[in-house]
Motif scaffolding. Structure first.
Motif, mmCIF file in Angstrom:
data_model
loop_
_atom_site.group_PDB
_atom_site.id
_atom_site.type_symbol
_atom_site.label_atom_id
_atom_site.label_comp_id
_atom_site.label_asym_id
_atom_site.label_seq_id
_atom_site.Cartn_x
_atom_site.Cartn_y
_atom_site.Cartn_z
ATOM 1 N N ASP A 92 47.709 3.964 36.929
ATOM 2 C CA ASP A 92 47.598 3.563 35.523
ATOM 3 C C ASP A 92 48.122 4.644 34.591
ATOM 4 O O ASP A 92 47.744 5.805 34.686
ATOM 5 C CB ASP A 92 46.139 3.245 35.170
ATOM 6 N N ASP A 93 49.003 4.216 33.708
ATOM 7 C CA ASP A 93 49.586 5.152 32.746
ATOM 8 C C ASP A 93 49.357 4.706 31.314
ATOM 9 O O ASP A 93 50.029 5.144 30.397
ATOM 10 C CB ASP A 93 51.079 5.335 33.015
ATOM 11 N N ILE B 83 37.485 -10.062 36.886
ATOM 12 C CA ILE B 83 38.788 -10.611 36.561
ATOM 13 C C ILE B 83 39.780 -9.450 36.546
ATOM 14 O O ILE B 83 39.596 -8.475 35.817
ATOM 15 C CB ILE B 83 38.775 -11.317 35.189
ATOM 16 N N SER B 84 40.800 -9.560 37.380
ATOM 17 C CA SER B 84 41.808 -8.503 37.419
ATOM 18 C C SER B 84 42.767 -8.674 36.241
ATOM 19 O O SER B 84 42.966 -9.779 35.745
ATOM 20 C CB SER B 84 42.561 -8.534 38.749
ATOM 21 N N PRO B 85 43.357 -7.565 35.775
ATOM 22 C CA PRO B 85 44.208 -7.643 34.581
ATOM 23 C C PRO B 85 45.493 -8.417 34.836
ATOM 24 O O PRO B 85 45.952 -8.555 35.970
ATOM 25 C CB PRO B 85 44.505 -6.183 34.258
ATOM 26 N N ALA B 86 46.059 -8.911 33.751
ATOM 27 C CA ALA B 86 47.355 -9.587 33.807
ATOM 28 C C ALA B 86 48.429 -8.590 34.239
ATOM 29 O O ALA B 86 48.216 -7.376 34.231
ATOM 30 C CB ALA B 86 47.680 -10.170 32.429
ATOM 31 N N LEU C 275 51.604 -2.204 37.182
ATOM 32 C CA LEU C 275 51.109 -2.954 38.345
ATOM 33 C C LEU C 275 52.262 -3.373 39.255
ATOM 34 O O LEU C 275 52.170 -3.264 40.474
ATOM 35 C CB LEU C 275 50.319 -4.189 37.903
ATOM 36 N N ARG C 276 53.359 -3.851 38.666
ATOM 37 C CA ARG C 276 54.512 -4.279 39.467
ATOM 38 C C ARG C 276 55.144 -3.108 40.217
ATOM 39 O O ARG C 276 55.689 -3.291 41.292
ATOM 40 C CB ARG C 276 55.560 -4.953 38.576
ATOM 41 N N GLU D 241 40.098 -3.192 36.625
ATOM 42 C CA GLU D 241 41.255 -2.837 37.446
ATOM 43 C C GLU D 241 41.057 -3.317 38.886
ATOM 44 O O GLU D 241 39.920 -3.443 39.355
ATOM 45 C CB GLU D 241 41.460 -1.320 37.433
ATOM 46 N N PRO D 242 42.154 -3.585 39.613
ATOM 47 C CA PRO D 242 42.042 -4.062 40.991
ATOM 48 C C PRO D 242 41.192 -3.159 41.891
ATOM 49 O O PRO D 242 40.437 -3.653 42.730
ATOM 50 C CB PRO D 242 43.495 -4.107 41.474
#
Length: 196
Positions: free
Chosen positions: A22-23, A8-11, A16-17, A140-141
């Motif tokens: 990742d920070d 399941i990928s994160p919301a 992400l946008r 994560e994706p």
């Protein structure tokens, strides 16, 4: 024995946008609301794990899951690029980004290469195959990409050709070293689970 791993990928989150490495940011309000709404669409599992990132842990919690933190399916270590957008890194280090995108064994950022993350996630997936039943993994994706590359025996260059939208499920099921792939079910679309 058949094993199933549902990734399941994160919301959605600001990082992400923005295509930001990742920070440590949190999921946004809309992503959290979508995850809460999707909580009832997940099948039962014998094991629930989450990548150590903030957004994966928060997504798991919003989905109503009590997830064990698992380092095996952790995000790709982006080294010194962490927290920066791909555009920012491309402007500052165009040759390094070009090398990273063209050579899956390259890690000019000082972290992991794509080959490294595919091998690490592949080893975790192989170990997960020993679990009889279903595993839910909020990851994560890039972990989903690496798992698909490994499960299907694809060349690591295929990693860049796989898109993983937020809050989708990708299922691998198999036995005796052979995996089958079910792609990208959106979590807020409830459909009956024949195994539930």
């Amino acid at each position: 024995m058949t094993s199933r791993v549902i990734f399941i990928s994160p919301a959605s989150s600001r990082a992400l946008r923005q295509a930001r490495f990742d920070d440590g940011d949190s999921i946004d309000d809309a992503g959290a609301a979508r995850a809460r709404a999707a909580a009832g669409s997940l099948p039962r599992a014998v094991r629930v794990v989450a990548s150590p990132s903030v957004r994966c842990r928060e997504t798991a919690a919003a989905l109503g899951l009590r997830a064990e933190e698992a380092p095996g399916p952790a995000a790709l270590d982006a080294g010194r690029w962490r927290g920066r957008t791909l555009d920012e890194v491309g402007a500052a280090e165009p040759e390094a980004v070009g090398r990273w995108l063209a050579d899956t064994g390259s890690a000019p950022h000082g972290g992991e290469s794509v080959q490294d993350v595919c091998a690490r996630v592949g080893a975790w997936l192989d170990a997960a195959a020993d679990t009889d039943g279903r595993t839910l993994a909020v990851v994560e994706p890039e972990v989903v990409r690496a798992a698909v590359v490994h499960a299907l025996g694809l060349p690591t260059e295929a990693f860049w050709r796989l898109d993983v939208p937020p809050l989708t499920a990708t299922e691998l099921s198999g036995r005796a070293g052979r995996w089958n792939l079910r792609l990208g079910r959106v979590l807020d679309e409830r459909e009956p689970d024949p195994d539930n």
